[in-house]
Design an enzyme around this catalytic site. Structure first.
Site, mmCIF file in Angstrom:
data_model
loop_
_atom_site.group_PDB
_atom_site.id
_atom_site.type_symbol
_atom_site.label_atom_id
_atom_site.label_comp_id
_atom_site.label_asym_id
_atom_site.label_seq_id
_atom_site.Cartn_x
_atom_site.Cartn_y
_atom_site.Cartn_z
ATOM 1 N N SER A 221 0.855 -1.184 0.000
ATOM 2 C CA SER A 221 0.000 0.000 0.000
ATOM 3 C C SER A 221 0.890 1.232 0.000
ATOM 4 C CB SER A 221 -0.889 0.001 1.250
ATOM 5 O OG SER A 221 -1.515 1.258 1.449
ATOM 6 N N TYR B 186 -2.920 -1.959 9.985
ATOM 7 C CA TYR B 186 -2.880 -2.196 8.542
ATOM 8 C C TYR B 186 -1.627 -1.574 7.933
ATOM 9 C CZ TYR B 186 -4.210 -1.881 3.607
ATOM 10 O OH TYR B 186 -4.223 -1.973 2.235
#
Length: 265
Positions: free
Chosen positions: A148, A161
């Site tokens: 990400s 996350y």
């Protein structure tokens, strides 16, 4: 199919984790369109069979396997079954992941924190561990970690996350160094905001929490991208296609950011 119309990945076998929807689904379809046998995996058979059916209807090859990436025995069983059937595993895309709670670090329970790491980090580890020996037997391969932008830059939400995505980034770089001698290339892809159920649910949660209309939040998010929109799953899939193709034969240990310019600001 004659030589002139063969895809860039003709005859190769690709395992894509978490590929029953969203980015993983797009990756499975794009790779199949270039000739791979796409092994669609996930925990929901109906969604997996839908993806497989759509790939086959488009002329591609695919099959579904139930896979919980946190279950070491199931990971080993799926990779073994694929290798025994096709005699090769050429590509692994570690895409399966969960977002976890969007709240400050000090409000997390240990169980919440460990659950995100179990799926996003340990799951990717287990899949890589199980697949690499088959790639070595076959004389090489490609592994891609779907990380990400928040594996590179920070933000004010989803601390677990983001920490896992930073781990994925370094897992790729470490793997690139370890397995280069085995002709296994390892890279990471760093999506920005891509219109998937995860992003949609994130905006819905923000809408409820902040009392701001969902569409207003979406427009605001789009405005943060110099390119003027949120990405689509296919935008990531084509990046993965490049990394696992022969065109990227000199590319390993790199991080491919696909974010519409979000992190360039």
């Amino acid at each position: 199919m004659n030589e002139e119309t063969k895809g860039r990945l003709e005859g190769r076998t690709a395992i894509i984790t978490g590929s029953t929807y969203g980015i993983g689904e797009a990756i499975a379809k794009v790779l199949a369109g270039e000739g791979t046998i796409s092994i669609v995996t996930g925990r929901k058979k109906d969604q997996g069979e839908r993806v497989v059916g759509e790939i086959r209807s488009a002329g591609g090859s695919a099959e579904y396997h139930h896979l919980d990436v946190t279950d070491e025995e199931e990971v080993a069983e799926v990779t073994r079954a694929v290798y025994e059937k096709y005699g090769r595993i050429d590509i692994l895309v570690n895409n399966a992941g969960i977002g976890g709670p969007s709240k400050p670090t000090h409000e997390y329970t240990r169980e919440e924190w460990e659950r995100v790491f179990d799926v996003n980090v340990t799951g990717a580890f287990l899949c890589s561990k199980s697949t690499i020996p088959y790639m070595k037997k076959g004389g090489g391969g490609n592994i891609v970690y779907i990380s990400s932008i928040y594996g590179i830059v920070g933000s004010q939400d989803n601390p677990a996350y983001h920490a896992t995505k930073a781990a994925n980034r370094i897992m790729a770089k470490t793997g690139a160094n370890i397995y280069a001698k085995d002709k296994i290339r390892v890279n990471s892809v760093h999506p920005g905001f891509i219109w998937t159920p995860m992003v949609e649910n994130f905006l819905k949660a923000q809408s409820r929490e902040l009392g701001v209309a969902f569409e207003d939040l979406k427009r605001g998010l789009e405005a943060k991208h110099p390119i003027g929109r949120i990405g689509e799953p296919e935008d990531i899939a084509y990046g993965v296609l490049y990394l696992v193709s022969d065109e990227a034969k000199f590319v390993t240990g790199t991080e491919l950011i696909i974010d519409g310019g979000y992190t360039s600001r």
